[in-house]
Design an enzyme around this catalytic site. Sequence first.
Site, PDB file in Angstrom:
ATOM      1  N   ASP A  74      -1.688  13.455   1.047  1.00 12.10           N
ATOM      2  CA  ASP A  74      -3.010  14.086   1.187  1.00 12.10           C
ATOM      3  C   ASP A  74      -2.881  15.602   1.078  1.00 12.10           C
ATOM      4  O   ASP A  74      -3.731  16.265   0.470  1.00 12.10           O
ATOM      5  CB  ASP A  74      -3.636  13.698   2.536  1.00 12.10           C
ATOM      6  CG  ASP A  74      -3.770  12.196   2.676  1.00 12.10           C
ATOM      7  OD1 ASP A  74      -4.185  11.555   1.700  1.00 12.10           O
ATOM      8  OD2 ASP A  74      -3.439  11.654   3.752  1.00 12.10           O
ATOM      9  N   HIS A  94      -5.237   8.600   7.403  1.00 13.61           N
ATOM     10  CA  HIS A  94      -4.949   8.433   5.976  1.00 13.61           C
ATOM     11  C   HIS A  94      -5.788   7.298   5.381  1.00 13.61           C
ATOM     12  O   HIS A  94      -5.268   6.253   4.994  1.00 13.61           O
ATOM     13  CB  HIS A  94      -3.451   8.180   5.750  1.00 13.61           C
ATOM     14  CG  HIS A  94      -3.121   7.954   4.297  1.00 13.61           C
ATOM     15  ND1 HIS A  94      -3.222   8.958   3.342  1.00 13.61           N
ATOM     16  CD2 HIS A  94      -2.759   6.833   3.629  1.00 13.61           C
ATOM     17  CE1 HIS A  94      -2.908   8.457   2.162  1.00 13.61           C
ATOM     18  NE2 HIS A  94      -2.634   7.163   2.302  1.00 13.61           N
TER      19      HIS A  94
HETATM   20  N1  LIG Z   1       1.067   6.707   2.910  1.00 16.23           N
HETATM   21  C1  LIG Z   1       0.662   6.937   1.679  1.00 16.23           C
HETATM   22  O1  LIG Z   1       0.190   8.040   1.372  1.00 16.23           O
HETATM   23  C2  LIG Z   1       0.803   5.896   0.620  1.00 16.23           C
HETATM   24  C3  LIG Z   1       0.718   6.266  -0.739  1.00 16.23           C
HETATM   25  C4  LIG Z   1       0.896   5.283  -1.716  1.00 16.23           C
HETATM   26  C5  LIG Z   1       1.117   3.957  -1.340  1.00 16.23           C
HETATM   27  N2  LIG Z   1       1.195   3.636  -0.022  1.00 16.23           N
HETATM   28  C6  LIG Z   1       1.482   2.267   0.405  1.00 16.23           C
HETATM   29  O2  LIG Z   1       2.870   1.994   0.209  1.00 16.23           O
HETATM   30  C7  LIG Z   1       3.059   0.576   0.096  1.00 16.23           C
HETATM   31  C8  LIG Z   1       3.981   0.249  -1.073  1.00 16.23           C
HETATM   32  O3  LIG Z   1       3.382   0.620  -2.293  1.00 16.23           O
HETATM   33  P1  LIG Z   1       4.148   0.355  -3.693  1.00 16.23           P
HETATM   34  O4  LIG Z   1       3.266   0.869  -4.750  1.00 16.23           O
HETATM   35  O5  LIG Z   1       5.544   0.818  -3.614  1.00 16.23           O
HETATM   36  O6  LIG Z   1       4.132  -1.233  -3.707  1.00 16.23           O
HETATM   37  P2  LIG Z   1       5.102  -2.227  -4.546  1.00 16.23           P
HETATM   38  O7  LIG Z   1       4.515  -3.568  -4.486  1.00 16.23           O
HETATM   39  O8  LIG Z   1       5.405  -1.636  -5.871  1.00 16.23           O
HETATM   40  O9  LIG Z   1       6.455  -2.181  -3.703  1.00 16.23           O
HETATM   41  C9  LIG Z   1       6.521  -2.684  -2.410  1.00 16.23           C
HETATM   42  C10 LIG Z   1       7.922  -3.185  -2.176  1.00 16.23           C
HETATM   43  O10 LIG Z   1       7.979  -3.691  -0.831  1.00 16.23           O
HETATM   44  C11 LIG Z   1       8.833  -4.819  -0.884  1.00 16.23           C
HETATM   45  N3  LIG Z   1       8.675  -5.637   0.308  1.00 16.23           N
HETATM   46  C12 LIG Z   1       7.711  -6.559   0.591  1.00 16.23           C
HETATM   47  N4  LIG Z   1       7.968  -7.121   1.784  1.00 16.23           N
HETATM   48  C13 LIG Z   1       9.092  -6.544   2.264  1.00 16.23           C
HETATM   49  C14 LIG Z   1       9.861  -6.703   3.442  1.00 16.23           C
HETATM   50  N5  LIG Z   1       9.520  -7.588   4.374  1.00 16.23           N
HETATM   51  N6  LIG Z   1      10.964  -5.950   3.589  1.00 16.23           N
HETATM   52  C15 LIG Z   1      11.324  -5.044   2.651  1.00 16.23           C
HETATM   53  N7  LIG Z   1      10.640  -4.848   1.513  1.00 16.23           N
HETATM   54  C16 LIG Z   1       9.542  -5.596   1.338  1.00 16.23           C
HETATM   55  C17 LIG Z   1       8.488  -5.536  -2.168  1.00 16.23           C
HETATM   56  O11 LIG Z   1       9.512  -6.427  -2.548  1.00 16.23           O
HETATM   57  C18 LIG Z   1       8.323  -4.356  -3.117  1.00 16.23           C
HETATM   58  O12 LIG Z   1       9.534  -4.046  -3.777  1.00 16.23           O
HETATM   59  C19 LIG Z   1       1.647  -0.007  -0.022  1.00 16.23           C
HETATM   60  O13 LIG Z   1       1.256  -0.518   1.238  1.00 16.23           O
HETATM   61  C20 LIG Z   1       0.788   1.186  -0.380  1.00 16.23           C
HETATM   62  O14 LIG Z   1      -0.539   1.034  -0.003  1.00 16.23           O
HETATM   63  C21 LIG Z   1       1.046   4.579   0.947  1.00 16.23           C
HETATM   64  O1  LIG Z   2      -4.746   4.734  -2.105  1.00 14.03           O
HETATM   65  C1  LIG Z   2      -3.864   3.925  -1.808  1.00 14.03           C
HETATM   66  O2  LIG Z   2      -4.114   2.737  -1.611  1.00 14.03           O
HETATM   67  C2  LIG Z   2      -2.446   4.375  -1.719  1.00 14.03           C
HETATM   68  C3  LIG Z   2      -2.257   5.613  -0.893  1.00 14.03           C
HETATM   69  O3  LIG Z   2      -2.710   5.468   0.409  1.00 14.03           O
HETATM   70  C4  LIG Z   2      -2.793   6.841  -1.549  1.00 14.03           C
HETATM   71  O4  LIG Z   2      -3.412   7.654  -0.874  1.00 14.03           O
HETATM   72  O5  LIG Z   2      -2.565   7.028  -2.773  1.00 14.03           O
END
Ligand SMILES: NC(=O)c1ccc[n+]([C@@H]2O[C@H](COP(=O)([O-])OP(=O)(O)OC[C@H]3O[C@@H](n4cnc5c(N)ncnc54)[C@H](O)[C@@H]3O)[C@@H](O)[C@H]2O)c1
Ligand SMILES: O=C(O)C[C@H](O)C(=O)O
Length: 340
Positions: free
Chosen positions: A175, A202
């Site tokens: 953010d 967030h």
């Molecule tokens: N905080 C933020 O600003 C922010 C920003 C972007 C994404 N996110 C979040 O991050 C998360 C991941 O996003 P992504 O795009 O990498 O998803 P993705 O699906 O590409 O990757 C997620 C990974 O987690 C793994 N996984 C699932 N269960 C698991 C477990 N029990 N133990 C270990 N690994 C496990 C999967 O195998 C996969 O490789 C989502 O929840 C998304 O919303 C948060």
């Molecule tokens: O928007 C989402 O779902 C992923 C993450 O929280 C973001 O801010 O990009």
Amino acid sequence: MRPSLLRYAAQALRRRDYSSAAAAAERKVAILGAAGGIGQPLALLMKLNPLVSSLSLYDIAGTPGVAADVSHINSPALVKGFVGEEQLGEALEGSDVVIIPAGVPRKPGMTRDDLFNINAGIVKGLCTAISKYCPNALVNMISNPVNSTVPIAAEVFKKAGTYDEKKLFGVTTLDVVRAKTFYAGKANVPVTEVNVPVVGGHAGITILPLFSQATPASNALSHEDIKALTKRTQDGGTEVVEAKAGKGSATLSMAYAGAVFADACLKGLNGVPDVVECSFVQSTVTELPFFASKVRLGKNGVEEVLGLGQLSEFEKEGLENLKGELKSSIEKGIKFAHAN
Ligand SMILES: NC(=O)c1ccc[n+]([C@@H]2O[C@H](COP(=O)([O-])OP(=O)(O)OC[C@H]3O[C@@H](n4cnc5c(N)ncnc54)[C@H](O)[C@@H]3O)[C@@H](O)[C@H]2O)c1
Ligand SMILES: O=C(O)C[C@H](O)C(=O)O
């Protein structure tokens, strides 16, 4: 990669104080969900971080390949891949910082809260293992909905008797990264010089950028500009989800943001002074038990949760408007942790 390129990549991370004292400590970083969209580029960036001596890559599938790939980069961190629950303990043991991007991402039309049902259980399982194998680690929670997954983690740690509020962080750095980028574009100031605190939580309106405190200050922005910048920051995640059209959410900018925040945690652990980042932490800044604000990082994690400073009338209104949603997301997480 040539040393000069390596230096360049490491320098892309902010606050480049890698004094010899700070860099001397041996630090283990574990990434849980390391084979995912965020996990892979984050593994790359942490491999390039000179403060990391050991990098542990854990996922339920795919980590042997990612670890083999990243391990060939000629930087100091020793990389190991771990796959499946039976290897989770080894992946975590001795970790100083654990970064959690494990879980499902959004598709168009979904809110972050729609991820709760799947991700709450994933986070709970991983935090149970953290409390067993590396209870003193700093935990950087990326998995959504952060407004609920952080309270879940806190409850899991409390139940295990390992909770230390100084060591649990919801990663809201993306953010801040977005607010800086959007502000620099609109105010026409150099993006690398911009600072903007982002407080609250967030998700949607709980994300509250404080553009009245942005530096360098700009008087070129109208109230309408500030409103539009605020909305764009709040909707930044959705902008990426829609552009990716079903293929996930922000991964590359998130990996960058996650690497910036983990780097700040490592610097704090290593005794670098005045390391300040925004993060969603246990807080008394408002009446809510968790809240994102500026946090000073130190040798034990959170050294000081900083206040909000002077808010504009528009920001005061935004703060009051976000409290209801943030409160119920926090309570949902706590309730889940107690019931499961
Ligand atoms: N905080 C933020 O600003 C922010 C920003 C972007 C994404 N996110 C979040 O991050 C998360 C991941 O996003 P992504 O795009 O990498 O998803 P993705 O699906 O590409 O990757 C997620 C990974 O987690 C793994 N996984 C699932 N269960 C698991 C477990 N029990 N133990 C270990 N690994 C496990 C999967 O195998 C996969 O490789 C989502 O929840 C998304 O919303 C948060
Ligand atoms: O928007 C989402 O779902 C992923 C993450 O929280 C973001 O801010 O990009």
